[in-house]
Design a protein around this motif. Structure first.
Motif, PDB file in Angstrom:
ATOM      1  N   MET A   1      -6.045 -10.151 -25.771  1.00 53.33           N
ATOM      2  CA  MET A   1      -5.303  -9.417 -24.791  1.00 53.33           C
ATOM      3  C   MET A   1      -4.564 -10.418 -23.896  1.00 53.33           C
ATOM      4  N   ARG A   2      -3.306 -10.149 -23.637  1.00 50.46           N
ATOM      5  CA  ARG A   2      -2.515 -11.008 -22.765  1.00 50.46           C
ATOM      6  C   ARG A   2      -2.388 -10.405 -21.368  1.00 50.46           C
ATOM      7  N   ALA A   3      -2.369 -11.251 -20.387  1.00 56.16           N
ATOM      8  CA  ALA A   3      -2.175 -10.797 -19.013  1.00 56.16           C
ATOM      9  C   ALA A   3      -0.738 -10.310 -18.842  1.00 56.16           C
ATOM     10  N   GLY A   4      -0.550  -9.346 -17.942  1.00 54.82           N
ATOM     11  CA  GLY A   4       0.787  -8.860 -17.630  1.00 54.82           C
ATOM     12  C   GLY A   4       1.494  -9.812 -16.686  1.00 54.82           C
ATOM     13  N   PRO A   5       2.715  -9.465 -16.299  1.00 57.32           N
ATOM     14  CA  PRO A   5       3.511 -10.357 -15.440  1.00 57.32           C
ATOM     15  C   PRO A   5       2.828 -10.725 -14.117  1.00 57.32           C
ATOM     16  N   ALA A   6       2.120  -9.777 -13.526  1.00 57.47           N
ATOM     17  CA  ALA A   6       1.457 -10.043 -12.242  1.00 57.47           C
ATOM     18  C   ALA A   6      -0.011 -10.412 -12.420  1.00 57.47           C
ATOM     19  N   ASN A   7      -0.535 -10.243 -13.639  1.00 56.20           N
ATOM     20  CA  ASN A   7      -1.942 -10.482 -13.915  1.00 56.20           C
ATOM     21  C   ASN A   7      -2.830  -9.724 -12.928  1.00 56.20           C
ATOM     22  N   SER A   8      -2.498  -8.439 -12.718  1.00 59.42           N
ATOM     23  CA  SER A   8      -3.239  -7.621 -11.760  1.00 59.42           C
ATOM     24  C   SER A   8      -3.161  -6.153 -12.162  1.00 59.42           C
ATOM     25  N   LEU A   9      -3.737  -5.296 -11.356  1.00 58.44           N
ATOM     26  CA  LEU A   9      -3.717  -3.862 -11.623  1.00 58.44           C
ATOM     27  C   LEU A   9      -2.314  -3.284 -11.702  1.00 58.44           C
ATOM     28  N   VAL A  10      -1.362  -3.884 -11.012  1.00 65.71           N
ATOM     29  CA  VAL A  10      -0.005  -3.334 -11.040  1.00 65.71           C
ATOM     30  C   VAL A  10       0.630  -3.467 -12.418  1.00 65.71           C
ATOM     31  N   ASP A  11       0.040  -4.240 -13.306  1.00 60.58           N
ATOM     32  CA  ASP A  11       0.531  -4.356 -14.677  1.00 60.58           C
ATOM     33  C   ASP A  11       0.126  -3.153 -15.542  1.00 60.58           C
ATOM     34  N   VAL A  12      -0.804  -2.345 -15.081  1.00 59.42           N
ATOM     35  CA  VAL A  12      -1.265  -1.191 -15.850  1.00 59.42           C
ATOM     36  C   VAL A  12      -0.264  -0.049 -15.653  1.00 59.42           C
ATOM     37  N   PRO A  13       0.358   0.411 -16.736  1.00 55.61           N
ATOM     38  CA  PRO A  13       1.346   1.481 -16.609  1.00 55.61           C
ATOM     39  C   PRO A  13       0.769   2.712 -15.910  1.00 55.61           C
ATOM     40  N   GLY A  14       1.489   3.235 -14.944  1.00 57.24           N
ATOM     41  CA  GLY A  14       1.086   4.437 -14.229  1.00 57.24           C
ATOM     42  C   GLY A  14       0.285   4.207 -12.971  1.00 57.24           C
ATOM     43  N   LEU A  15      -0.346   3.043 -12.835  1.00 52.39           N
ATOM     44  CA  LEU A  15      -1.111   2.764 -11.614  1.00 52.39           C
ATOM     45  C   LEU A  15      -0.198   2.203 -10.539  1.00 52.39           C
ATOM     46  N   ARG A  16      -0.470   2.606  -9.310  1.00 45.17           N
ATOM     47  CA  ARG A  16       0.228   2.050  -8.149  1.00 45.17           C
ATOM     48  C   ARG A  16      -0.831   1.544  -7.179  1.00 45.17           C
ATOM     49  N   VAL A  17      -0.581   0.414  -6.565  1.00 46.09           N
ATOM     50  CA  VAL A  17      -1.557  -0.207  -5.675  1.00 46.09           C
ATOM     51  C   VAL A  17      -0.900  -0.450  -4.322  1.00 46.09           C
ATOM     52  N   GLY A  18      -1.602  -0.070  -3.266  1.00 46.33           N
ATOM     53  CA  GLY A  18      -1.095  -0.309  -1.915  1.00 46.33           C
ATOM     54  C   GLY A  18      -2.195  -0.852  -1.033  1.00 46.33           C
ATOM     55  N   HIS A  19      -1.798  -1.598  -0.033  1.00 47.51           N
ATOM     56  CA  HIS A  19      -2.756  -2.193   0.900  1.00 47.51           C
ATOM     57  C   HIS A  19      -2.213  -2.057   2.307  1.00 47.51           C
ATOM     58  N   ALA A  20      -3.102  -1.802   3.242  1.00 46.66           N
ATOM     59  CA  ALA A  20      -2.762  -1.802   4.664  1.00 46.66           C
ATOM     60  C   ALA A  20      -3.865  -2.545   5.391  1.00 46.66           C
ATOM     61  N   GLN A  21      -3.484  -3.294   6.395  1.00 48.99           N
ATOM     62  CA  GLN A  21      -4.482  -4.068   7.145  1.00 48.99           C
ATOM     63  C   GLN A  21      -4.201  -3.990   8.631  1.00 48.99           C
ATOM     64  N   ARG A  22      -5.243  -4.247   9.389  1.00 48.78           N
ATOM     65  CA  ARG A  22      -5.126  -4.358  10.845  1.00 48.78           C
ATOM     66  C   ARG A  22      -5.708  -5.704  11.241  1.00 48.78           C
ATOM     67  N   VAL A  23      -4.879  -6.487  11.889  1.00 45.85           N
ATOM     68  CA  VAL A  23      -5.302  -7.802  12.366  1.00 45.85           C
ATOM     69  C   VAL A  23      -4.829  -7.930  13.806  1.00 45.85           C
ATOM     70  N   GLY A  24      -5.737  -8.300  14.683  1.00 45.59           N
ATOM     71  CA  GLY A  24      -5.408  -8.433  16.095  1.00 45.59           C
ATOM     72  C   GLY A  24      -5.875  -7.222  16.883  1.00 45.59           C
ATOM     73  N   GLY A  25      -5.955  -7.368  18.190  1.00 42.73           N
ATOM     74  CA  GLY A  25      -6.409  -6.274  19.032  1.00 42.73           C
ATOM     75  C   GLY A  25      -7.820  -5.820  18.696  1.00 42.73           C
ATOM     76  N   GLY A  26      -8.643  -6.748  18.228  1.00 42.86           N
ATOM     77  CA  GLY A  26     -10.014  -6.434  17.858  1.00 42.86           C
ATOM     78  C   GLY A  26     -10.196  -6.111  16.385  1.00 42.86           C
ATOM     79  N   HIS A  27      -9.079  -5.931  15.674  1.00 38.45           N
ATOM     80  CA  HIS A  27      -9.165  -5.603  14.242  1.00 38.45           C
ATOM     81  C   HIS A  27      -9.039  -6.846  13.374  1.00 38.45           C
ATOM     82  N   ARG A  28      -9.752  -6.807  12.252  1.00 40.78           N
ATOM     83  CA  ARG A  28      -9.620  -7.823  11.214  1.00 40.78           C
ATOM     84  C   ARG A  28     -10.187  -7.230   9.923  1.00 40.78           C
ATOM     85  N   THR A  29      -9.443  -6.249   9.387  1.00 41.59           N
ATOM     86  CA  THR A  29      -9.946  -5.483   8.250  1.00 41.59           C
ATOM     87  C   THR A  29      -8.788  -4.851   7.505  1.00 41.59           C
ATOM     88  N   GLY A  30      -9.073  -4.204   6.408  1.00 39.22           N
ATOM     89  CA  GLY A  30      -8.017  -3.561   5.640  1.00 39.22           C
ATOM     90  C   GLY A  30      -8.551  -2.578   4.620  1.00 39.22           C
TER      91      GLY A  30
END
Length: 149
Positions: free
Chosen positions: A1-30
């Protein structure tokens, strides 16, 4: 099996990946969300550890009724961070995506959390439904960087 262009979940057809984080003001998480195609995706889980923080992972047992998930949420915040899944469920329900029931659809969104409390932020500055919704939105609108709120 060969890795896709990003070598990540976004290479899997149909999957979409999103991330949100909070840093500062007491936050350090996502929160990260993996969104499946509207019809859902078959998923499985292997829960380990002395104190796992999960939501709806039992649905992934092949003996249960539900066969597909509509998204998976991975979040910081320990048990408090499970609330991030609510924002993803709301977004999917608003789009009419989920397990069909009389009157609508119930999105199937298993979630798991890590313990990141007190690692440089305020103890209860944790992901919530709004951060989950932001991660979902990021999955639908590709951007070069995570969303910071």
């Amino acid at each position: 099996m060969r890795a896709g262009p990003a070598n990540s979940l976004v290479d899997v057809p149909g999957l979409r990946v999103g991330h949100a984080q909070r840093v500062g003001g007491g936050h350090r998480t996502g929160t990260t969300v993996v969104v499946a195609p509207a019809e859902g995706a078959v998923a499985g889980v292997d829960v380990r550890g002395a104190a796992p923080g999960t939501r709806e992972t039992e649905l992934l047992d092949p003996r249960n009724l539900v066969e597909r998930v509509h998204a998976v949420v991975l979040s910081g915040g320990s048990a408090f961070g499970l609330g991030a899944a609510c924002g993803v469920v709301d977004r999917l329900a608003d789009a009419g995506i989920g397990y069909p029931v009389e009157g609508g659809a119930v999105p199937i969104v298993p979630a798991a959390v890590i313990f990141d409390l007190g690692r440089g932020g305020t103890f209860r500055a944790v992901p919530d439904a709004a951060l989950g919704a932001a991660a979902y939105d990021a999955a639908l609108t590709p951007s070069p960087r995570p969303v910071t709120t």
